[in-house]
Design an enzyme around this catalytic site. Structure first.
Site, PDB file in Angstrom:
ATOM      1  N   ARG A  55      38.041   1.077 -12.671  1.00  0.00           N
ATOM      2  CA  ARG A  55      38.931   2.060 -13.301  1.00  0.00           C
ATOM      3  C   ARG A  55      38.613   3.509 -12.936  1.00  0.00           C
ATOM      4  NH1 ARG A  55      38.694  -1.298 -17.786  1.00  0.00           N
ATOM      5  NH2 ARG A  55      37.238  -2.426 -16.496  1.00  0.00           N
ATOM      6  N   THR A  56      37.334   3.860 -12.857  1.00  0.00           N
ATOM      7  CA  THR A  56      37.021   5.276 -12.601  1.00  0.00           C
ATOM      8  C   THR A  56      37.483   5.680 -11.200  1.00  0.00           C
ATOM      9  OG1 THR A  56      35.131   5.073 -14.077  1.00  0.00           O
ATOM     10  CG2 THR A  56      35.183   7.006 -12.676  1.00  0.00           C
ATOM     11  N   LYS A  83      24.376   1.565   7.395  1.00  0.00           N
ATOM     12  CA  LYS A  83      23.511   1.678   8.585  1.00  0.00           C
ATOM     13  C   LYS A  83      22.292   2.547   8.278  1.00  0.00           C
ATOM     14  CE  LYS A  83      27.452   1.690  11.752  1.00  0.00           C
ATOM     15  NZ  LYS A  83      28.208   2.603  12.617  1.00  0.00           N
ATOM     16  N   ARG A 105      29.899   8.713  -7.637  1.00  0.00           N
ATOM     17  CA  ARG A 105      29.230   7.757  -8.528  1.00  0.00           C
ATOM     18  C   ARG A 105      28.020   7.229  -7.778  1.00  0.00           C
ATOM     19  NH1 ARG A 105      31.502   2.966 -12.239  1.00  0.00           N
ATOM     20  NH2 ARG A 105      31.995   4.817 -13.443  1.00  0.00           N
ATOM     21  N   HIS A 133      28.154  10.456 -17.754  1.00  0.00           N
ATOM     22  CA  HIS A 133      29.477  10.076 -17.267  1.00  0.00           C
ATOM     23  C   HIS A 133      30.467  11.005 -17.974  1.00  0.00           C
ATOM     24  CE1 HIS A 133      32.707   7.816 -15.695  1.00  0.00           C
ATOM     25  NE2 HIS A 133      32.425   6.605 -16.121  1.00  0.00           N
TER      26      HIS A 133
HETATM   27  C1  NCD Z   1      31.216   2.679 -17.573  1.00  0.00           C
HETATM   28  C2  NCD Z   1      30.247   3.039 -16.479  1.00  0.00           C
HETATM   29  O1  NCD Z   1      30.439   2.710 -15.325  1.00  0.00           O
HETATM   30  O2  NCD Z   1      29.292   3.719 -16.829  1.00  0.00           O
HETATM   31  N1  NCD Z   1      32.445   2.206 -17.130  1.00  0.00           N
HETATM   32  C3  NCD Z   1      33.428   3.089 -16.809  1.00  0.00           C
HETATM   33  O3  NCD Z   1      33.231   4.019 -16.074  1.00  0.00           O
HETATM   34  N2  NCD Z   1      34.610   2.878 -17.378  1.00  0.00           N
HETATM   35  C4  NCD Z   1      30.621   1.807 -18.575  1.00  0.00           C
HETATM   36  C5  NCD Z   1      30.088   0.481 -18.149  1.00  0.00           C
HETATM   37  O4  NCD Z   1      29.945   0.179 -16.973  1.00  0.00           O
HETATM   38  O5  NCD Z   1      29.775  -0.294 -19.061  1.00  0.00           O
END
Ligand code: NCD
Length: 320
Positions: A55-56, A83, A105, A133
């Protein structure tokens, strides 16, 4: 406004309200047949994902596309990272290609911060290790505000694997900045010792906390980050900390149920509870796009004014 978004703690309450208000004006774009505005035409946004995400990543991609930016999606598999290319060389390559914003990320806490020192682009933290986050916390606030008009005195419990959750940290900080009252709930092994310094209460008894809540926020058990066994069994965990139908009866009528996703249905949240009308989990996903549009717009200079006295002179985003 700000150049990078690395942590919620960089933001004041006014900054947060400004981000939410700007998101409000972008939300309507998502309801149009042609879901696009020209606000970031000609700008380049790179999604740099070193960790799995559904989703992100999609949310940031849609947000950038709805603002008419050019979007590059970069993930480690299939790239030169496999690599052995370092984060620094990857960053400098993206810089040389003219990225204006980099959404990152990474499994290491602090990676976005390090990246921001190497590049001239704006850096947005889309989740770094167990650290923060921030965009998730902002979309959570946006979703709460749709139902509960003021954050002042709002009572939220964040339940579960707080120790490994960047969502819990960012959301706790954001709620504290906005004047909310946070209770972190979980087994003692999953509440980090430093939580005492976050301005939140700590409880190990979910049933005792439920009746006073406005929001019950469930966290995923982050098994991929757990290096030891923190609870005897999944069954035992669900029995004590899972949000079941009977626990929902302990919540006030108006209380919202939230989860950042991905959910482990039947572990931290019962499947039928996740589908209740008061569980606003898919609204969180929808709102994430408008909130990320707002952030990209603001960091890329859409609202140049600082968070202080120039605020009143800011221009509204070009959503016509
Ligand atoms: C979260 C994450 O990746 O930190 N998910 C997200 O971004 N919607 C929470 C999770 O992974 O549980």
């Amino acid at each position: 406004m700000i150049k990078h978004l690395l942590s919620i703690n960089q933001l004041s309450d006014r900054d947060i309200l400004r981000i939410l208000d700007t998101a409000e004006s972008f939300r309507e774009v998502g309801t149009r047949v042609i879901k696009k505005v020209p606000a970031l035409r000609g700008r380049t946004v790179v999604n740099l994902f070193f960790e799995n995400s559904t989703r992100t990543r999609i949310s940031f991609e849609l947000a950038a596309k709805r603002l008419s930016a050019d979007v590059i999606n970069f993930s480690t598999s299939g790239s030169s990272v496999s690599k052995g290319e370092s984060l620094k060389d990857t960053a400098l390559t993206l810089q040389a290609m003219g990225a204006d914003a980099i959404v990152i990320r990474h499994a290491s806490s602090g990676a976005p911060h390090t990246l921001s020192r190497w590049v001239s682009a704006s850096v947005l933290n889309a989740g770094d290790g167990t650290h923060e986050h921030p965009t998730q916390a902002l979309l959570d606030l946006f979703t709460i505000r749709e139902h509960i008009p003021s954050f002042e005195g709002l009572r939220i419990a964040i339940v579960g694997d707080v120790r490994h959750s960047r969502v819990a940290r960012s959301l706790t900080f954001a709620m504290r900045i906005m004047g909310g009252e946070v209770t972190l709930v979980g087994p003692p092994t999953l509440i980090p010792p430093e939580a005492a310094g976050w301005g939140a209460e700590v409880s190990h008894d979910l049933d005792a906390v439920l009746p006073k809540l406005d929001v019950c926020y469930m966290l995923r058990v982050q098994r991929e980050r757990q290096r030891q066994q923190y609870f005897p069994s999944v069954r035992e965990y669900s029995r004590l900390f899972g949000l079941t139908r009977s626990r929902v009866r302990g919540l006030p009528e108006h209380a919202l149920i939230m989860h950042p996703g991905p959910m482990n249905r039947g572990v931290e949240i019962a499947s039928d509870v996740a589908d209740l009308p008061r569980a606003v989990i898919s609204d969180q996903v929808t709102n994430g796009i408008a909130v990320r549009m707002s952030l990209l717009y603001l960091v890329l200079g859409g609202g140049r004014a600082s968070s202080s006295e120039e605020d009143s002179e800011r221009s509204e985003p070009e959503v016509a």
